[in-house]
Write a protein that holds these residues in place. Sequence first.
Motif, mmCIF file in Angstrom:
data_model
loop_
_atom_site.group_PDB
_atom_site.id
_atom_site.type_symbol
_atom_site.label_atom_id
_atom_site.label_comp_id
_atom_site.label_asym_id
_atom_site.label_seq_id
_atom_site.Cartn_x
_atom_site.Cartn_y
_atom_site.Cartn_z
ATOM 1 N N VAL A 20 6.994 -3.271 -14.219
ATOM 2 C CA VAL A 20 6.209 -3.256 -12.925
ATOM 3 C C VAL A 20 4.864 -2.304 -13.375
ATOM 4 C CG1 VAL A 20 8.159 -3.310 -11.354
ATOM 5 C CG2 VAL A 20 7.077 -0.911 -12.039
ATOM 6 N N GLU A 21 3.835 -3.102 -12.626
ATOM 7 C CA GLU A 21 2.580 -2.105 -12.961
ATOM 8 C C GLU A 21 2.673 -0.793 -12.404
ATOM 9 O OE1 GLU A 21 -1.094 -3.834 -11.454
ATOM 10 O OE2 GLU A 21 -0.458 -5.876 -12.179
ATOM 11 N N ALA A 22 2.115 0.155 -12.947
ATOM 12 C CA ALA A 22 2.292 1.668 -12.449
ATOM 13 C C ALA A 22 1.751 1.795 -11.093
ATOM 14 C CB ALA A 22 1.319 2.559 -13.746
ATOM 15 N N ARG A 23 0.801 1.138 -10.542
ATOM 16 C CA ARG A 23 0.295 1.388 -9.397
ATOM 17 C C ARG A 23 0.889 0.299 -8.271
ATOM 18 N NH1 ARG A 23 -5.908 2.120 -10.132
ATOM 19 N NH2 ARG A 23 -5.828 -0.077 -9.541
ATOM 20 N N ARG A 24 1.881 -0.328 -8.535
ATOM 21 C CA ARG A 24 2.579 -1.297 -7.561
ATOM 22 C C ARG A 24 3.459 -0.351 -6.486
ATOM 23 N NH1 ARG A 24 3.810 -7.520 -8.100
ATOM 24 N NH2 ARG A 24 1.874 -7.243 -8.042
ATOM 25 N N HIS A 25 3.264 -0.627 -5.310
ATOM 26 C CA HIS A 25 3.957 -0.045 -4.209
ATOM 27 C C HIS A 25 5.339 -0.771 -4.183
ATOM 28 C CE1 HIS A 25 -0.113 1.564 -3.221
ATOM 29 N NE2 HIS A 25 0.800 2.694 -3.112
ATOM 30 N N LEU A 26 6.453 0.251 -3.813
ATOM 31 C CA LEU A 26 7.692 -0.486 -3.558
ATOM 32 C C LEU A 26 7.723 -1.745 -2.305
ATOM 33 C CD1 LEU A 26 10.648 -0.372 -3.893
ATOM 34 C CD2 LEU A 26 10.924 1.197 -2.125
ATOM 35 N N ILE A 27 7.015 -1.635 -1.576
ATOM 36 C CA ILE A 27 7.058 -2.949 -0.596
ATOM 37 C C ILE A 27 6.411 -3.927 -1.365
ATOM 38 C CG2 ILE A 27 4.831 -2.096 0.292
ATOM 39 C CD1 ILE A 27 7.620 -3.904 2.367
ATOM 40 N N ASP A 28 5.504 -3.926 -2.177
ATOM 41 C CA ASP A 28 4.854 -4.991 -2.919
ATOM 42 C C ASP A 28 5.972 -5.436 -3.852
ATOM 43 O OD1 ASP A 28 2.647 -5.106 -1.454
ATOM 44 O OD2 ASP A 28 1.696 -3.872 -2.629
ATOM 45 N N PHE A 29 6.716 -4.511 -4.512
ATOM 46 C CA PHE A 29 7.511 -4.773 -5.546
ATOM 47 C C PHE A 29 8.729 -5.620 -4.887
ATOM 48 C CE2 PHE A 29 11.561 -3.663 -7.522
ATOM 49 C CZ PHE A 29 11.513 -4.063 -8.690
ATOM 50 N N ARG A 31 8.656 -7.456 -2.248
ATOM 51 C CA ARG A 31 8.153 -8.733 -1.723
ATOM 52 C C ARG A 31 7.856 -9.700 -2.748
ATOM 53 N NH1 ARG A 31 7.065 -9.378 3.526
ATOM 54 N NH2 ARG A 31 5.215 -10.814 2.947
ATOM 55 N N LEU A 32 6.985 -9.139 -3.590
ATOM 56 C CA LEU A 32 6.320 -10.219 -4.492
ATOM 57 C C LEU A 32 7.048 -10.471 -5.951
ATOM 58 C CD1 LEU A 32 2.582 -8.901 -4.364
ATOM 59 C CD2 LEU A 32 3.680 -10.608 -3.175
ATOM 60 N N ASP A 33 7.697 -9.259 -6.257
ATOM 61 C CA ASP A 33 8.646 -9.283 -7.659
ATOM 62 C C ASP A 33 10.156 -9.873 -7.403
ATOM 63 O OD1 ASP A 33 6.601 -8.520 -8.962
ATOM 64 O OD2 ASP A 33 7.217 -6.409 -9.153
#
Length: 133
Positions: A20-29, A31-33
């Motif tokens: 994961v990108e260091a700045r990716r938030h949990l909610i985006d992780f 949903r998007l990942d």
Amino acid sequence: MHTSIDVTMTVNGERVSRRVEARRHLIDFLRLDLGLMGAHAGCEHGVCGACTLKLDGQIVRGCLVLAAQLDGAVVETIEGLSDNNTIRDLQDAFIARNASQCGYCTPGMLMTAADLLASNTSPTRDEIREHIS
Ligand code: FES
């Protein structure tokens, strides 16, 4: 240049490993990942609660937590609680009382209400308001 970090965590009982990108938030992780679209990103600064999740047993705002910090963490989302029928009665009560309103923050409301009921099976109206807020 973006820094990426390898993390392994348990999400709704399943072990997942991702870079994961260091700045990716949990909610985006989530949903998007992982494609877990139940929780939403609304205000993205910890106010609205649409992104509410459980992290290591505690209610958190998914927009305020970085996924890269969560190696070894246990995450529960509305999908997990819904799929295992943990919140069936609560979902039925929301439907019966039209508590969903537009529905955008309903997953966060359900997560938070379930968290309250786990420690207080008969909360007062004031306790409900305080916990939801
Ligand atoms: Fe509003 Fe996280 S998106 S609290």
